[in-house]
Design an enzyme around this catalytic site. Structure first.
Site, mmCIF file in Angstrom:
data_model
loop_
_atom_site.group_PDB
_atom_site.id
_atom_site.type_symbol
_atom_site.label_atom_id
_atom_site.label_comp_id
_atom_site.label_asym_id
_atom_site.label_seq_id
_atom_site.Cartn_x
_atom_site.Cartn_y
_atom_site.Cartn_z
ATOM 1 N N ASP A 32 3.063 8.489 -12.844
ATOM 2 C CA ASP A 32 2.834 8.943 -11.478
ATOM 3 C C ASP A 32 1.344 9.237 -11.275
ATOM 4 O O ASP A 32 0.807 10.139 -11.901
ATOM 5 C CB ASP A 32 3.663 10.219 -11.266
ATOM 6 C CG ASP A 32 3.906 10.500 -9.807
ATOM 7 O OD1 ASP A 32 2.999 10.242 -8.992
ATOM 8 O OD2 ASP A 32 5.006 10.963 -9.473
ATOM 9 N N ASP A 33 0.674 8.437 -10.451
ATOM 10 C CA ASP A 33 -0.743 8.682 -10.114
ATOM 11 C C ASP A 33 -1.702 8.396 -11.277
ATOM 12 O O ASP A 33 -2.738 9.055 -11.398
ATOM 13 C CB ASP A 33 -0.986 10.145 -9.695
ATOM 14 C CG ASP A 33 -0.403 10.492 -8.342
ATOM 15 O OD1 ASP A 33 0.138 9.600 -7.679
ATOM 16 O OD2 ASP A 33 -0.516 11.676 -7.958
ATOM 17 N N CYS A 68 2.948 7.738 -3.475
ATOM 18 C CA CYS A 68 4.160 7.607 -4.287
ATOM 19 C C CYS A 68 5.320 6.853 -3.639
ATOM 20 O O CYS A 68 5.679 5.757 -4.041
ATOM 21 C CB CYS A 68 4.666 8.989 -4.678
ATOM 22 S SG CYS A 68 3.410 10.030 -5.427
ATOM 23 N N ASP A 313 2.651 4.329 -10.013
ATOM 24 C CA ASP A 313 2.899 4.021 -8.598
ATOM 25 C C ASP A 313 1.623 3.753 -7.818
ATOM 26 O O ASP A 313 1.582 2.894 -6.942
ATOM 27 C CB ASP A 313 3.765 5.108 -7.934
ATOM 28 C CG ASP A 313 3.282 6.518 -8.214
ATOM 29 O OD1 ASP A 313 2.214 6.685 -8.834
ATOM 30 O OD2 ASP A 313 3.983 7.475 -7.806
#
Ligand SMILES: *[C@@H]1O[C@H](CO)[C@@H](O)[C@H](O)[C@H]1NC(C)=O
Ligand SMILES: *[C@@H]1O[C@H](CO)[C@@H](O)[C@H](O)[C@H]1NC(C)=O
Ligand SMILES: *[C@@H]1O[C@H](CO)[C@@H](O)[C@H](O)[C@H]1NC(C)=O
Ligand SMILES: *[C@@H]1O[C@H](CO)[C@@H](O)[C@H](O)[C@H]1NC(C)=O
Ligand SMILES: *[C@@H]1O[C@H](CO)[C@@H](O)[C@H](O)[C@H]1NC(C)=O
Ligand SMILES: *[C@@H]1O[C@H](CO)[C@@H](O)[C@H](O)[C@H]1NC(C)=O
Length: 601
Positions: A32-33, A68, A313
């Protein structure tokens, strides 16, 4: 007769079994990120050992919408964000309720894989606004076994709440979320490996290295650096964010609200360096999980029939362009992201520069599964050098709608607060709605975008990797004046890029994959260089230009200006009579484009 048909059915079933046995397994790890540009991959030694050295690293992979939930909708459907219309993290424009109302819960990759005979597993974060109230309304479709992180605790590293197979949420208070999901992923994988006869799809989507979100006293969510496990606290004490040219620059780039940002002071820069150290530490739990999962597949003897995908993402910026920690921008820091693939036929230790996007991943996986679909906005990523010779494209569609969201305790971009049943955010900035285009080949590398304020930017990323010199601003006219592609001047290049955005911002299926064909139905133009032919100059100068009527927080078609380009005429565009009229007016027919016949006079 009856016997014969039974025999036939048996043979058919055996055949199906043989096909099924050949379908490869897919292990998918989705962080994530995670950034590519601050070199986070280099701080993951086990990932280096098992994936980068044993697989192919794709250096020109992009997410198409740098936040996201919209990015995940793009990834799991293979459809552009303007086609999913999941454009935000919360309703009305995004989040789980919007995913459901758009029909995605019944029409996305895990379901297509189940239909192709796969057994599917998922643990970690699936969607935003999938929460402790709506976790089972409806039940998430597509997974034989699942254990999802739920809002509003998704980013609360030490207070995860999860729903297993749709059961009421369980609390993992005090446990480290990336370790919790790693254990669940390992358990799912163990189960999958017990059944070598059926192909499996196992996803681990840990929350790391997303920032930590807790709740302040006033009920607003407060974000801070991600939490890391105690065993990683000693790491990277001397690390600093790379001081690249776009790091808190003295002379700012960008347009719109970004252009107006003040420089960050030392207090914020120090905080941000520690923030990035925390992100690298949080990734160590993922690094360990990568090794654990791959070793399990290896021990089970299934490595030669398993593809492993590792990606995230969206990317991340911290201090670049004077920005607080976050994403949502069109710069490479936010959109050019890690992708590594390991598996049979994928060269080990290779670095590929083939251009690809998240839109392409569903097609890639379905092709491996032997179950391709023809309704994707993407195309299978070339996994080997041979495939790359025939399957390269040079464009990536970039889109964004809505807010610029500052993370971290100093983050403040403006006075726009939002608060509803799904979450609350403070100090955000509106007007962060834009259409972008990344075109990349051996010879050129450009980023062009049009904002909802009608501001435009164009960076020559080859000579300006920091994306600071907007060639469309008067300040850099002198650089633009010397810029050429295939010998054609800057002023001829811009209308081509704008027309390409015009096609891509409302494309569907084949048009998203071969956009030049929409402009040139004869099929004789395949790339920017082809389109730069002088005989098309007037055609491109006279295209409607990409523009917006106003800034919206979602995809409101009426506010997005022209939707369709003119097409270059084919031999059939005009009747003989019309051609004669044009000839009499001295207009060369082959130079014309669709439109009213008197347009040229
Ligand atoms: C996208 O969704 C929003 C929110 O439901 C809606 O207002 C908008 O009209 C939709 N856009 C399109 C192009 O369908
Ligand atoms: C997995 O789920 C799919 C879709 O519901 C179903 O068809 C399949 O039988 C399930 N697999 C097993 C082994 O239960
Ligand atoms: C640094 O910047 C932050 C955020 O703009 C501000 O709140 C803080 O007071 C500044 N600190 C110093 C020492 O100037
Ligand atoms: C947004 O929240 C901040 C901090 O709570 C507050 O100072 C500001 O007035 C709010 N802005 C609006 C427009 O309500
Ligand atoms: C968006 O831009 C317009 C025009 O520049 C400005 O009036 C408006 O305040 C901006 N909105 C936000 C939420 O920043
Ligand atoms: C953008 O340009 C178009 C076309 O010139 C114009 O109609 C529109 O009002 C402009 N939008 C903004 C936000 O200024």
């Amino acid at each position: 007769m009856k016997l014969l048909s039974v025999l036939f059915a048996l043979l058919w079933a055996a055949g199906q079994q043989a096909i099924a046995a050949k379908q490869p397994n897919i292990l998918f790890i989705l962080t994530d990120d995670q950034d590519l540009h601050m070199h986070s991959l280099e701080y993951m030694p086990l990932l280096q050992k098992h994936l980068v050295k044993e697989g192919t690293l794709f250096l020109k992979h992009f997410c198409t919408v740098a936040i996201c939930c919209p990015s995940r909708a793009n990834l799991w459907t293979g459809k552009a964000a303007h086609n999913t219309n999941v454009t935000d993290v919360f309703p009305p424009y995004g989040g789980y309720p919007k995913v459901v109302s758009q029909g995605i819960n019944n029409n996305y990759l895990p379901i297509w894989l189940q239909n192709a005979g796969y057994h599917t597993y998922y643990t970690g974060k699936l969607w935003n606004a999938h929460n402790v109230d709506n976790y089972n309304a409806p039940y998430v479709a597509g997974f034989n076994e699942s254990d999802f992180l739920l809002d509003p605790y998704t980013y609360d590293y030490l207070n995860a709440h999860m729903t297993r197979n749709g059961a009421p949420p369980a609390s993992y208070k005090g446990q480290y979320s990336p370790d919790v999901t790693a254990t669940k992923a390992a358990t799912f994988l163990d189960e999958a490996l017990l059944h070598p006869e059926r192909p499996w799809f196992v996803v681990h989507a840990p929350v790391a290295p997303h920032s930590n979100f807790g709740f302040g006293n006033d009920g607003y969510q407060e974000s801070d650096a991600p939490k890391y496990a105690a065993r990683h606290a000693h790491l990277f004490k001397d690390y600093k964010i790379p001081r690249t040219e776009n790091f808190n620059p003295e002379k700012q780039g960008g347009v719109s609200w970004i252009k107006k940002l003040p420089r960050l002071n030392q207090t914020v820069l120090d905080y941000n360096d520690e923030f990035q150290r925390s992100r690298l530490r949080a990734l160590q739990a993922v690094d360990e999980s990568v090794e654990q999962l791959i070793q399990k597949v290896e021990k089970a003897g299934q490595l030669d029939n398993t593809y492993i995908f590792y990606t995230t993402d969206n990317g991340y910026h911290i201090s670049q362009y004077r920005l607080h920690p976050g994403k949502e921008c069109g710069f490479d820091t936010d959109i050019n992201i890690p992708l590594i693939v390991r598996g049979p036929g994928v060269p080990a230790g290779r670095v590929s520069t083939a251009v690809s996007a998240h839109t392409d991943l569903a097609s890639t996986i379905l092709t491996l599964a032997g179950a391709p679909r023809d309704d994707s906005d993407g195309t299978s990523i070339p996994l080997s050098e041979e495939e790359e010779q025939t399957a390269r494209h040079d464009h990536v569609t970039i889109e964004f709608w809505g807010l610029g969201i500052p993370e971290g305790k100093w983050g403040d971009y403006g006075d726009f607060n939002r608060s509803d049943g799904f979450g609350s955010l403070r100090h955000t900035v509106g007007n962060n709605t834009y259409k972008g285009l990344r075109v990349v080949s051996e010879d050129y590398s450009l980023y062009y975008s049009v904002w909802c304020t009608n501001e435009t930017e164009l960076y020559d990323v080859k000579s300006d990797p920091g994306q600071l010199h907007n060639l469309l601003s008067p300040e850099y006219e002198h650089i633009a004046a010397t810029f050429t592609i295939a010998g054609r001047p800057f002023r001829e290049i811009v209308p081509r890029l704008d027309a390409l955005v015009l096609v891509l911002k409302s494309c569907k299926g084949e048009t998203c994959i071969h956009p030049w064909k929409e402009l040139h139905p004869d099929g004789d133009v395949h790339s920017l260089v082809d389109a730069l032919g002088p005989r098309f100059d007037v055609f491109y100068e006279r295209q409607p230009k990409v523009s917006f009527l106003k800034c919206e927080l979602g995809f409101i078609k009426e506010s997005e200006g022209p939707l369709e380009p003119n097409q270059f005429p084919t031999a059939e565009t005009y009747s003989e009579e019309e051609k004669e009229t044009l000839r009499k007016q001295g207009i060369p027919v082959s130079f014309r484009y669709q439109g009213p016949i008197g347009f040229w006079t």
